[in-house]
Write an enzyme that holds these catalytic residues in place. Structure first.
Site, short mmCIF file in Angstrom:
data_model
loop_
_atom_site.label_atom_id
_atom_site.label_comp_id
_atom_site.label_asym_id
_atom_site.label_seq_id
_atom_site.Cartn_x
_atom_site.Cartn_y
_atom_site.Cartn_z
N ASN A 1 0.82 -1.21 0.00
CA ASN A 1 0.00 0.00 0.00
C ASN A 1 0.86 1.27 0.00
O ASN A 1 0.63 2.20 -0.77
CB ASN A 1 -0.89 -0.01 1.25
N VAL B 1 -5.15 3.85 11.57
CA VAL B 1 -5.62 3.04 10.45
C VAL B 1 -5.09 3.62 9.15
O VAL B 1 -4.92 4.82 9.01
CB VAL B 1 -7.15 2.91 10.43
N GLU B 2 -4.86 2.73 8.21
CA GLU B 2 -3.94 3.09 7.12
C GLU B 2 -4.48 4.11 6.15
O GLU B 2 -3.72 4.61 5.34
CB GLU B 2 -3.45 1.82 6.41
N TYR B 3 -5.77 4.40 6.15
CA TYR B 3 -6.23 5.46 5.26
C TYR B 3 -6.30 6.82 5.93
O TYR B 3 -6.87 7.76 5.38
CB TYR B 3 -7.50 5.04 4.50
#
Lengths: 289, 318, 289, 318
Positions: free
Chosen positions: B120, C54-56
């Site tokens: 990602n 959290v990754e976003y």
């Protein structure tokens, strides 16, 4: 047609000339000092849809006060975006900027600029500010607009230090160095307006300020200056341009000895700020900004 | 010397001009066959993706640049529009296994799908590089893994300063980037509420940018809090007003992920026939996003909105 | 002392065990799926000052609804920071993250994970999700907490594809590869809890879930599993942990067959969300969050 | 195998704990002799810098990592505390020539000052690299200029993807970063209004971080608009409440640059004696920031605040 001012100073002519280099709708990266003033003039006169980017992270402000620095609170005024330097400088390196507006202490015929110091680096006789964002603008803006005092000693054959790259040593040099921006497009000085020849990338005189003699210009430049066969006189500032300048800078902080006047005079400073609000707000409305 | 000045070279900035279009107009104008398409995940640009699928007779071949996608890219893959995907993740999250993606990669149904794998952050750094006009970015993820072993576009070099290994990923600059955000003005200044993933990077990396938004607001409203502007106007080519434009996914502070719909869709995606029936009904069976919303039901969409605002509203603490 | 639940399921035991690996005050990077659920349990029980990333692009949320994905609206709820993925993943690569919580489809004795596919890449027999942020967490978090189904086929001698680096091929391998994070610390499965030996970096069985037989565990693992001489039984979930799980996930979306129940049942989904608000808000207040 | 688990290694995150201190406490605790100090320019951390100068008997040798500084770093240089500055710009802006800087570089007064020159973006990318745990960043500025010729720490490589030249700058990770922002809660979540330059990067690049703020607010207030959080708590070691803490420089939406003061100070900085007299009066003559503000005059500071709010207020358009 715009009405020309009858009464104006040389710094006002210079600021107006720089303002004219900015086209409506453009996005320009504005460096510290006089360029901020010139950009604000452009925004409030012929180019209300021009947007300035300032290097500490603002886009599209409409400053109704004297803009004092690239990190000045004024740059947030009615801005579209405020935030990080990374955004504006990243956009510039990514090719988004139409023009950048900078100045320097020394210049050569290819528009390379020195704002680092006089003498042999690092043992400088005169240490100057350093690049700031000037090198970045000179490197990556699609074109640069340069403002310079022309004092008889600073248009030199060889810079003591190349802070901001112009056309380096001529055609193809920027590309070879890996620079993404287009480099110098125009130089506006206290004596005239210069452009760069598309073929040779060398500076030539395009316009001469009213009252300035060509021989004085030539004498103030170390190299053998090329002069356009179509040399014309610089267009005077308009009444509107002068009005904006005098509203923002009634004490001539940028355009005269205002710094000496203001040093320590808080009341005068506050008055300058308080007085510019209404006229600038009215002007803003009249331009549909 | 000919005394001809260097011609004015314009920067890439898009003008501060009126940019509101319908999804149909924007997709028609900017997305062509063979397009290298970047898509955001937070929020998902569903209204724009549906419109691409509706124009499948014209747009037959796409390559995708994504970081992660949850179901939305599968609408394109299942519709036989995608040859390649550069990605970190394409799966269902809580909705589970992505059978559309599996069929394409494993069996070439409806067509073979080439996958270029990154992490990602690796994907995001590809957009990051392009967002700054760089051709690569260093990244310390992916080292030691098979992502690097099988992806020759990731290079491992010895860091010139420390001598330690570091991975480089190549810039990704999509022909068109599509994304969904909270609100924009008419000239394309876009603001986001809450997390927005790498929407910021995608807008900066892409040559053309289409943003769908929940709300169109005045420029004065943008100026009230310029720190919320995530995508300034100069990156944006088209603004599409698409309320509920991320459904079945969420739009922070507006409405929540419609899990019941997503799970049901995934159940249908289990077979090609199921996917086709779903697409026929929800995408081809509706002429635009408003019709899609009517089919899903504005009553249902409003329930999702009310449920979200029970828990949170931007500018308040609930 | 915490009161243990008498009635709990295996997935609940697993989620509770993962939650216990998170310490109060820590900053942990949480991957998609069950880790989100486990992290939320930790936050609402023993670790109210633990913050999840959290990754976003969210930091420090207190989700009072079932968190469904790393880009889910729930992750904004009462967060300290919301914005870009770049911030959270940059912080992780910069070493700020105490622990990361991920899962995978295959694992080997060094804690390397495969979530890309089964078969010979790129001609995979079964294509899976891909790395997502798992590789990034595995690369750069100070330690990783791994959640796995243990289905008899996925604890393998050799992964089909190393998506997320564990201890690679043993001591020193991560450092040699240039990885900044500490790698796998614990693996919680449907059968037991495993840690990694400090010297050999190999996985060993530390705890066995109630009712699971050691021989079944050994049979489900391809390599010759090391078993701690101090093997103990896994601690059951507490009453409070189970209460949080059942409030957030009454239909067992994460913890059972709830996905089948919910598919197409909008009313049930809405009810689940509506019902969790008050009990979770009350719990939040009681923890001083 | 000894069945000893790998010990828990903690990340660098600072705890979500009470972090309010006085400037004196924070400088005493975190800034030591020989410190490599990073300083933001927008807004200028004047209250923190004055306190460093007050502690000059203890903190005698500093190296500075800045991008640009306007007068504020000169307070340290003129006070004989700085051996080296890594920078793009150190000058007066509208206040003009920086005589303190010139004396130090040209004449070694009060001590020799080594200068390492970069461009502004070059400096910022050094913090950017450190902010992501990278050891370098590529940058396309500085190419072709003497900045690279005379700075051996900038390397020019052939881009491994395009073959074109690109400059690399080494990461800069200050021992301590000091900055001034709008507001923070007690655990150190920091929000900014308006432009903040590279304050975001400095906080992420620095090992220890001291933030002075105009306002201390509740955590609930932070949570109202989490998109305004520029520096999350995990980067922050100390929060110092310093209203008007950037004077004579500006603090966006709070008060404007006090140009009359700045010009007057620069006039005094023209000689070493003038600088010393200024520092004696305004820094050593005051025991803390509140006393400095009293000396300048809260009436004056309030005028600056009112003047600013006439033109703009965050959340409104004026």
């Amino acid at each position: 047609m715009a009405e020309y001012a009858k009464d104006y100073s040389l710094p006002e002519l210079m600021a107006a000339s720089v303002a004219r280099e900015i086209n409506d709708g453009e996005l320009c990266f504005i460096g510290v000092g006089m360029p901020l003033m010139a950009a604000t003039i452009a925004k409030f006169t012929h180019a209300p849809n021009f947007n300035m980017m300032v290097e500490y992270g603002a886009v599209g402000p409409s400053p109704r006060r004297l803009p004092m620095c690239v990190d000045c609170a004024v740059n947030n005024e009615r801005a579209y975006y405020t935030g990080s330097q990374r955004e504006v400088m990243g956009a510039q390196q990514n090719g988004y900027v139409d023009a950048g507006c900078i100045s320097g202490a020394q210049i050569d015929k290819y528009g390379n600029l020195n704002s680092t110091g006089i003498g042999e680096y690092p043992n400088l006789r005169v240490r100057l500010a350093g690049s700031g964002g000037a090198n970045d603008i000179a490197s990556s803006a699609s074109r640069t607009i340069i403002m310079m005092r022309q004092d008889g000693r600073n248009f030199v054959n060889k810079l003591d230090y190349i802070t901001s790259p112009g056309h380096l040593d001529g055609p193809g040099a920027r590309e070879k160095a890996g620079l993404v921006g287009g480099g110098p497009h125009v130089v506006v000085t206290t004596m005239g307006v210069y452009r760069f020849d598309n073929e040779t990338r060398e500076m030539y005189l395009e316009k001469i300020h009213p009252g300035v003699k060509l021989e004085d210009i030539k004498r103030s430049i170390q190299w053998d200056l090329a002069v356009s066969p179509n040399l014309i006189e610089t267009e005077p500032p308009t009444v509107e341009q002068v009005m904006v300048m005098r509203t923002l800078d009634p004490l001539k902080v940028y355009l005269g000895n205002g710094r000496e006047v203001l040093a320590g005079d808080f009341e005068a400073f506050m008055k300058m700020f308080e007085d510019s609000y209404w006229p600038m707000t009215e002007l803003m409305k009249s331009k549909g900004m | 010397m000919k005394f001809e000045p260097i011609p004015i070279r314009k920067g890439k900035a898009k003008p501060p001009a009126y940019k509101i279009m319908t999804a149909k107009e924007a997709i028609t104008q900017f997305i062509h066959d063979g397009c290298y398409l970047g898509m955001s995940v937070s929020a998902a640009p569903a209204a724009l993706i549906w419109e691409i699928v509706r124009q499948r007779d014209r747009i037959k071949n796409l390559s995708l640049s994504i970081t992660s996608q949850i179901g939305m890219s599968s609408a394109l893959i299942g519709s036989d529009l995608v040859n390649k995907v550069e990605m970190a993740y394409n799966w269902g999250g809580i909705e589970g296994e992505d059978k559309v993606f599996r069929r394409a990669v494993e069996k070439g149904i409806p067509r073979p799908l080439e996958v270029e794998d990154y992490s990602n952050y690796g994907c995001a750094m590809r957009w990051e590089a392009a967002s700054m006009g760089l051709d690569f970015m260093p990244v310390k993820s992916q080292l030691g893994s098979d992502i690097i072993k099988y992806n020759p576009r990731i290079k491992v070099i010895d860091d010139p300063y420390t001598g330690k290994p570091v991975a480089l990923v190549p810039a990704s600059s999509p022909d068109v980037g599509i994304m969904h955000c909270a609100r924009a003005d008419e000239i394309g200044n876009v603001q986001c509420y809450g997390l927005y993933g790498n929407t910021d990077l995608l807008a900066r990396a892409s040559k053309k940018v289409i943003v769908s938004v929940e709300e169109i607001v005045t420029t004065a409203e943008i100026r009230r809090m310029p720190n919320l502007t995530v995508i300034p106007y100069y990156y944006v080519d088209a603004v599409v007003h698409a309320p509920f434009g991320a459904h079945w996914r969420e739009s922070n502070y507006y409405y929540h992920h419609d899990l019941a719909y997503g799970l049901d869709a995934y159940r249908q995606f289990a077979t090609k026939e199921g996917f086709d029936a779903w697409a026929d009904k929800y995408i081809h069976g509706t002429k635009d996003w408003d019709e899609y919303c009517k089919l899903v039901g504005y009553d249902r969409l409003n329930r999702l909105r009310l449920s979200e605002s029970k828990y949170q509203k931007f500018g308040e603490v609930r």
